[in-house]
Design a protein around this motif. Structure first.
Motif, PDB file in Angstrom:
ATOM      1  N   ALA A  56       0.850  -1.186   0.000  1.00 39.33           N
ATOM      2  CA  ALA A  56       0.000   0.000   0.000  1.00 39.33           C
ATOM      3  C   ALA A  56       0.884   1.233   0.000  1.00 39.33           C
ATOM      4  CB  ALA A  56      -0.905  -0.016   1.223  1.00 39.33           C
ATOM      5  N   PRO A  57       0.368   2.381  -0.430  1.00 41.02           N
ATOM      6  CA  PRO A  57       1.181   3.608  -0.472  1.00 41.02           C
ATOM      7  C   PRO A  57       1.773   3.941   0.886  1.00 41.02           C
ATOM      8  CG  PRO A  57      -0.866   3.926  -1.675  1.00 41.02           C
ATOM      9  CD  PRO A  57      -0.979   2.592  -0.993  1.00 41.02           C
ATOM     10  N   GLY A  58       3.068   4.180   0.909  1.00 41.35           N
ATOM     11  CA  GLY A  58       3.735   4.556   2.130  1.00 41.35           C
ATOM     12  C   GLY A  58       3.995   3.422   3.092  1.00 41.35           C
ATOM     13  N   LYS A  59       3.696   2.194   2.671  1.00 39.91           N
ATOM     14  CA  LYS A  59       3.889   1.045   3.554  1.00 39.91           C
ATOM     15  C   LYS A  59       4.864   0.056   2.940  1.00 39.91           C
ATOM     16  CE  LYS A  59      -0.581   1.355   5.876  1.00 39.91           C
ATOM     17  NZ  LYS A  59      -1.775   0.602   6.337  1.00 39.91           N
ATOM     18  N   GLU A  60       5.314  -0.864   3.781  1.00 47.94           N
ATOM     19  CA  GLU A  60       6.229  -1.883   3.304  1.00 47.94           C
ATOM     20  C   GLU A  60       5.480  -2.955   2.517  1.00 47.94           C
ATOM     21  OE1 GLU A  60       9.546  -1.640   6.913  1.00 47.94           O
ATOM     22  OE2 GLU A  60       8.350  -3.453   6.619  1.00 47.94           O
ATOM     23  N   ARG A  61       6.252  -3.725   1.764  1.00 48.24           N
ATOM     24  CA  ARG A  61       5.674  -4.830   1.009  1.00 48.24           C
ATOM     25  C   ARG A  61       5.378  -5.994   1.958  1.00 48.24           C
ATOM     26  NH1 ARG A  61       7.920  -6.022  -4.904  1.00 48.24           N
ATOM     27  NH2 ARG A  61       7.452  -3.784  -4.885  1.00 48.24           N
ATOM     28  N   ASP A  62       4.133  -6.418   1.980  1.00 53.10           N
ATOM     29  CA  ASP A  62       3.695  -7.468   2.905  1.00 53.10           C
ATOM     30  C   ASP A  62       3.443  -8.780   2.185  1.00 53.10           C
ATOM     31  OD1 ASP A  62       1.637  -5.181   4.811  1.00 53.10           O
ATOM     32  OD2 ASP A  62       3.704  -5.841   5.161  1.00 53.10           O
ATOM     33  N   PHE A  63       3.795  -9.845   2.845  1.00 56.67           N
ATOM     34  CA  PHE A  63       3.489 -11.188   2.357  1.00 56.67           C
ATOM     35  C   PHE A  63       1.985 -11.440   2.440  1.00 56.67           C
ATOM     36  CE2 PHE A  63       3.788 -15.596   1.572  1.00 56.67           C
ATOM     37  CZ  PHE A  63       3.076 -16.275   2.551  1.00 56.67           C
ATOM     38  N   VAL A  64       1.446 -12.076   1.408  1.00 56.16           N
ATOM     39  CA  VAL A  64       0.035 -12.439   1.404  1.00 56.16           C
ATOM     40  C   VAL A  64      -0.128 -13.954   1.434  1.00 56.16           C
ATOM     41  CG1 VAL A  64      -2.136 -12.332   0.121  1.00 56.16           C
ATOM     42  CG2 VAL A  64      -0.610 -10.340   0.162  1.00 56.16           C
ATOM     43  N   ALA A  65       0.477 -14.641   0.465  1.00 57.12           N
ATOM     44  CA  ALA A  65       0.323 -16.093   0.372  1.00 57.12           C
ATOM     45  C   ALA A  65       1.429 -16.661  -0.509  1.00 57.12           C
ATOM     46  CB  ALA A  65      -1.044 -16.464  -0.205  1.00 57.12           C
ATOM     47  N   ALA A  66       1.676 -17.958  -0.361  1.00 51.06           N
ATOM     48  CA  ALA A  66       2.676 -18.631  -1.185  1.00 51.06           C
ATOM     49  C   ALA A  66       2.256 -20.062  -1.442  1.00 51.06           C
ATOM     50  CB  ALA A  66       4.046 -18.594  -0.507  1.00 51.06           C
ATOM     51  N   ILE A  67       2.786 -20.616  -2.532  1.00 54.67           N
ATOM     52  CA  ILE A  67       2.477 -21.990  -2.905  1.00 54.67           C
ATOM     53  C   ILE A  67       3.687 -22.605  -3.598  1.00 54.67           C
ATOM     54  CG2 ILE A  67       1.506 -21.327  -5.154  1.00 54.67           C
ATOM     55  CD1 ILE A  67      -0.607 -23.552  -4.728  1.00 54.67           C
ATOM     56  N   LYS A  68       3.901 -23.873  -3.372  1.00 57.24           N
ATOM     57  CA  LYS A  68       4.983 -24.591  -4.046  1.00 57.24           C
ATOM     58  C   LYS A  68       4.440 -25.255  -5.302  1.00 57.24           C
ATOM     59  CE  LYS A  68       7.734 -25.497   0.093  1.00 57.24           C
ATOM     60  NZ  LYS A  68       8.465 -26.505   0.880  1.00 57.24           N
ATOM     61  N   TRP A  69       5.198 -25.096  -6.412  1.00 53.60           N
ATOM     62  CA  TRP A  69       4.763 -25.729  -7.638  1.00 53.60           C
ATOM     63  C   TRP A  69       4.649 -27.238  -7.447  1.00 53.60           C
ATOM     64  CZ3 TRP A  69       2.330 -23.821 -11.504  1.00 53.60           C
ATOM     65  CH2 TRP A  69       2.618 -22.555 -11.996  1.00 53.60           C
ATOM     66  N   SER A  70       5.613 -27.818  -6.765  1.00 57.94           N
ATOM     67  CA  SER A  70       5.597 -29.259  -6.556  1.00 57.94           C
ATOM     68  C   SER A  70       4.920 -29.573  -5.239  1.00 57.94           C
ATOM     69  CB  SER A  70       7.028 -29.789  -6.543  1.00 57.94           C
ATOM     70  OG  SER A  70       7.044 -31.168  -6.280  1.00 57.94           O
ATOM     71  N   GLY A  71       3.836 -30.300  -5.311  1.00 62.75           N
ATOM     72  CA  GLY A  71       3.123 -30.664  -4.103  1.00 62.75           C
ATOM     73  C   GLY A  71       1.996 -29.726  -3.748  1.00 62.75           C
ATOM     74  N   GLY A  72       2.160 -28.430  -4.039  1.00 63.47           N
ATOM     75  CA  GLY A  72       1.082 -27.482  -3.826  1.00 63.47           C
ATOM     76  C   GLY A  72       0.865 -27.036  -2.399  1.00 63.47           C
ATOM     77  N   SER A  73       1.843 -27.243  -1.517  1.00 62.53           N
ATOM     78  CA  SER A  73       1.637 -26.770  -0.146  1.00 62.53           C
ATOM     79  C   SER A  73       1.565 -25.245  -0.138  1.00 62.53           C
ATOM     80  CB  SER A  73       2.755 -27.263   0.762  1.00 62.53           C
ATOM     81  OG  SER A  73       4.008 -26.780   0.319  1.00 62.53           O
ATOM     82  N   THR A  74       0.758 -24.733   0.775  1.00 60.75           N
ATOM     83  CA  THR A  74       0.484 -23.299   0.800  1.00 60.75           C
ATOM     84  C   THR A  74       0.771 -22.699   2.175  1.00 60.75           C
ATOM     85  OG1 THR A  74      -1.828 -23.694   1.381  1.00 60.75           O
ATOM     86  CG2 THR A  74      -1.308 -23.501  -0.966  1.00 60.75           C
TER      87      THR A  74
END
Length: 124
Positions: free
Chosen positions: A40-58
């Motif tokens: 967001a403007p004036g804020k740091e970059r925040d993690f939202v979500a992640a996924i592995k291509w292999s296996g699909g763990s999130t």
């Protein structure tokens, strides 16, 4: 080299939904992990979500659990972020990122490839 192109952002009312897409091209390996971050403007970059291509763990940031879902389509080399029950505080530029070590962490420094982002605006 890996190229990432986000799409699907836009303006939505609070409580609405959007689905972001990240088209992945180039030299992508199934050992990679993909992440979504937002800034967001004036804020740091925040993690939202992640996924592995292999296996699909999130993994998810606490503030999106139960509202956002990350998924992938191996055949289309595309990663998605389904966002439901959107709130005004979700307004940000959303970035797709790739980690060629496959860690799927919440640390943006571990992602070596980034898209240009897509704007999401949630009105109250």
């Amino acid at each position: 080299q890996v190229q990432l192109v986000e799409s699907g952002g836009g303006l939505v009312q609070a409580g609405g939904s959007l689905r972001l897409s990240c088209a992945v091209s180039g030299r992508i390996f199934r050992s990679y992990a993909m992440g979504w971050f937002r800034q967001a403007p004036g804020k740091e970059r925040d993690f939202v979500a992640a996924i592995k291509w292999s296996g699909g763990s999130t993994s998810y940031a606490d503030f999106v659990k139960g509202r956002f879902t990350i998924s992938k389509d191996n055949a289309k080399n595309t990663v998605y972020l389904q966002m439901n029950s959107l709130k005004p505080e979700d307004t940000a530029v959303y970035y797709c990122a790739a980690d060629d070590w496959g860690r799927a962490s919440g640390d943006h420094r571990e992602y070596g490839y980034w898209g240009r982002g897509t704007q999401v605006t949630v009105s109250s």
